[in-house]
Design an enzyme around this catalytic site. Structure first.
Site, mmCIF file in Angstrom:
data_model
loop_
_atom_site.group_PDB
_atom_site.id
_atom_site.type_symbol
_atom_site.label_atom_id
_atom_site.label_comp_id
_atom_site.label_asym_id
_atom_site.label_seq_id
_atom_site.Cartn_x
_atom_site.Cartn_y
_atom_site.Cartn_z
ATOM 1 N NE ARG A 70 -4.208 -1.588 0.133
ATOM 2 C CZ ARG A 70 -4.300 -2.715 -0.549
ATOM 3 N NH1 ARG A 70 -3.284 -3.114 -1.304
ATOM 4 N NH2 ARG A 70 -5.396 -3.467 -0.492
ATOM 5 C CD GLU A 73 -2.855 2.996 -5.770
ATOM 6 O OE1 GLU A 73 -3.909 2.375 -6.061
ATOM 7 O OE2 GLU A 73 -1.871 2.450 -5.256
ATOM 8 C CG HIS A 110 -2.867 -1.131 -6.732
ATOM 9 N ND1 HIS A 110 -3.420 -0.362 -5.723
ATOM 10 C CD2 HIS A 110 -2.781 -2.385 -6.230
ATOM 11 C CE1 HIS A 110 -3.660 -1.128 -4.662
ATOM 12 N NE2 HIS A 110 -3.280 -2.369 -4.963
#
Length: 320
Positions: A235, A264, A281
């Protein structure tokens, strides 16, 4: 019964059986595409008549839960559930489940892809070739190097297994210590300060909590070797991004390879730095892991509708 899916857009295309199976269980199934973001006011409207939410990265906070008076169950499509207000859901009697370990192999693969890419500047060389540049550059071997793993859960253990094949010396730090697995893959547990000081490559693979947000800060970064690389597949909130930007700009460390960011898409210059490799991600995004998590999702929905015990309940009071 209405189910709202808010999973990553490509997941639906990668495993269409998930939605077909869900439609066989519910009166109505809606897929909300959210990879480009969703306004809070739109989200509040979308949840007002749903019974079950299946969510990947969209934030399900107290306001969202309160906007869904029919909400009976929240399913995290993945392992990390820091985007869900689990304790408030628990207070409301709404179970929350996740899918721990089902994307661990995928994320571990990606971690090593980033590690190898950083050590040999693979993305940078590819970009040079595509712009008609042909230049020699000198990289680093990973064979026999020291690897530090921050967090030794299912992903950390899968990373350690891969490191063993590269004859790496592996250190690990975290609250969870599986000594059997550590012995098998030649892992030594140390405090995080020692891990950062001793490692040539550091992979962040621990869960994000309110207690460890921005734990990788200037104090830890300053302990790293000048030739060391930082890799994050967990994370973005675990890293103090401004501190990392300064360390990279000042070349206090060699580089970073990041699959996750605090915001993000990233809102600062971190991903644009020349000594950073960035991916969007995608660590857990493989056909295999999506299928495993999808199958668990359908299984849990079926069990919920039959009033049977659920797998991997994370709401504290309901997990008794």
């Amino acid at each position: 019964m209405k189910i709202l899916f808010m999973i990553r857009d490509p997941f639906v295309d990668a495993y269409p059986k998930l939605i077909r199976d869900a439609k066989g269980l519910a009166d109505e199934v809606k897929v909300l595409y959210t990879d480009n973001g969703i306004k809070k006011e739109d989200l509040l409207q979308e949840v007002k008549d749903v019974d079950i939410i299946v969510v990947a990265i969209v934030k399900i906070d107290q306001e969202v839960i309160d906007a869904a008076p029919r909400l009976k169950y929240i399913i995290k499509f993945g392992a990390g559930y820091d985007n869900i207000d689990v304790h408030y859901a628990d207070q409301k009697g709404i179970p929350v489940t996740n899918a721990p370990g089902l994307n661990a192999e995928s994320v571990a693969d990606h971690a090593f892809g980033l590690l190898l890419s950083a050590s040999r500047s693979i993305p940078q060389k590819d970009k040079e070739i595509k712009t008609n540049q042909w230049e020699l550059s000198v990289g680093h071997e990973i064979y026999g190097k020291q690897l530090g793993i921050l967090g030794f859960g299912s992903i950390g253990k899968a990373i350690a297994k891969r490191a063993y094949g590269f004859n790496m010396t592996t250190l690990a730090s975290g609250n969870y210590k599986d000594y059997g697995t550590a012995d098998k893959w030649n892992v030594t547990f140390v405090e995080k300060e020692e891990l950062f000081a001793a490692s040539d490559f550091i992979i962040v693979s621990t869960s994000l909590t309110k207690h460890n947000r921005r734990m990788v800060n200037k104090a830890l970064l300053n302990r790293m070797k000048p030739a060391a690389f930082l890799i994050n597949i967990s994370r973005g909130g675990l890293i103090h991004e401004q501190d990392l930007i300064e360390a990279l700009k000042q070349k206090r460390i060699k580089g970073a390879a990041l699959d996750v960011f605090e915001m993000e898409p990233p809102q600062n210059e971190l991903a644009m730095l020349p000594n950073v490799i960035a991916t969007s991600h995608v660590g857990g995004s493989t056909y295999e892991s999506i299928q495993r998590i999808g199958n668990l999702t359908i299984q849990n929905i079926s069990q919920f509708l039959r009033n049977e015990p659920l797998e991997f309940v994370v709401t504290p009071n309901l997990n008794k």
